[in-house]
Design an enzyme around this catalytic site. Structure first.
Site: not given
Ligand SMILES: Cc1cc2nc3c(=O)[nH]c(=O)nc-3n(C[C@H](O)[C@H](O)[C@H](O)COP(=O)(O)O)c2cc1C
Length: 300
Positions: A193, A99, A46, A130
């Site tokens: 998340t 992103n 992001g 956010c």
């Molecule tokens: C360490 C970490 C950093 C993340 N940073 C962002 C981010 O910067 N922007 C965003 O939209 N989602 C962010 N997410 C969310 C992920 O892109 C994703 O939507 C979410 O983790 C669900 O997918 P997963 O279960 O495969 O991790 C982050 C997730 C994690 C675990």
């Protein structure tokens, strides 16, 4: 080899698998292990208008089956990303999804306007999870009206296709997806998340508050993908708890056109290449020539 290619947003992606934002650094970190060209698209961490330091530690809590992160959207800022990190991608062939986020509506708009159109940039992905500082920390993605407003405003300042990344922390995620579609979004990513926390029971105090990711999200994300795919015509990108190609298949069968893999990479840095190979083998084994043959077949 089966044809895994997907055409969306006027771009041909070589396969339907991307990293989830924030889980593959700035791209170069994974290069010693496997090439970015393994991905259908690279999704950036992001990016914000100004550099952002993120949250103090602890930033990660390992949970049964998943994890909570409180990185706090640390990033180098949009301008430095394009000056210092983008050149890696120019030497590659992989499309990029940028992103981005803002702490106010104005910041979202200003940040989007600073992202230069480039043949490698397939789309922008707006992180709607956010907190809006001006609205007392309320998350903009939680209200259909504010989602509509922000998407419409961003669409006015950029010609690049816009994907709305939805938060699961809402009463009716379909209503939010509809608002994004009506405002002119070109696709939706489902989902981000889920707010969560962990307690340090030895100290009797809070350990972390952050976003839960990984396998605990999968059943919820699948249902959201299925419901949204039936409600709107925009392409849906599935995310949440995908760790292997069988998880990815479930998302395609629920209606997703592409999938994002995040937390799985923390457990196995080769999870993404394995998912791409697994999908390819599945297609061969089932004599499928195009992914479209299974998209949405679960019809649920
Ligand atoms: C360490 C970490 C950093 C993340 N940073 C962002 C981010 O910067 N922007 C965003 O939209 N989602 C962010 N997410 C969310 C992920 O892109 C994703 O939507 C979410 O983790 C669900 O997918 P997963 O279960 O495969 O991790 C982050 C997730 C994690 C675990």
């Amino acid at each position: 080899m089966a044809d895994l290619a997907v055409r969306l947003f006027n771009t041909i992606f070589r396969n339907p698998v991307t990293n989830a934002s924030g889980t593959l650094g700035y791209g170069r970190e994974i290069e010693p292990l496997w090439s970015i060209d393994t991905l259908g698209a690279y999704v950036t961490k992001g990016l914000s208008l100004l550099p952002h330091h993120g949250n103090p530690t602890p930033r990660i809590s390992e949970e049964k089956g998943g994890m909570i992160n409180s990185i706090g959207l640390q990033n180098v800022g949009v301008e430095r990303f394009f000056a210092d990190y983008f050149p890696l991608f120019v030497s590659k062939k992989t499309p990029i999804i940028v992103n981005f986020f803002g702490f106010t509506e104005e910041e979202y708009i200003e940040c989007a306007s600073r992202i230069p159109p480039h043949e490698l940039i397939a789309a922008l992905e707006i992180n709607l999870s956010c907190p809006n500082i001006k609205a007392g920390g309320l998350c903009m993605g939680k209200e259909a009206q504010s989602v509509f407003r922000i998407i419409r405003a961003v669409k006015r300042v950029t010609p690049i296709p816009l994907i709305a990344k939805l938060t699961p922390e809402v009463t009716d995620i379909v209503e939010i997806a509809r608002a994004a579609a009506e405002a002119g979004a070109d696709g939706v990513t489902v989902l981000n998340t889920m707010p969560a926390m962990a307690i340090d029971i030895d100290k009797g105090s809070l350990f972390i508050r952050g976003g839960l990711s990984g396998p605990p999200l999968k059943p919820m994300a699948l249902k959201a993908v299925s419901d949204i795919s039936k409600a709107i015509t925009l392409p849906v990108i599935g995310a949440g708890g995908i760790v292997d190609y069988r998880d990815a298949l479930a998302f395609f069968m629920a209606g997703a056109r592409m999938v994002q893999v995040g937390t799985a990479t923390f457990l196995d840095p080769f999870a993404i290449p394995k998912i791409v190979r697994g999908l390819d083998a599945y297609m061969e084994e089932h004599s499928l020539s195009r992914l479209a043959e299974i998209t949405g077949i679960a019809g649920c």
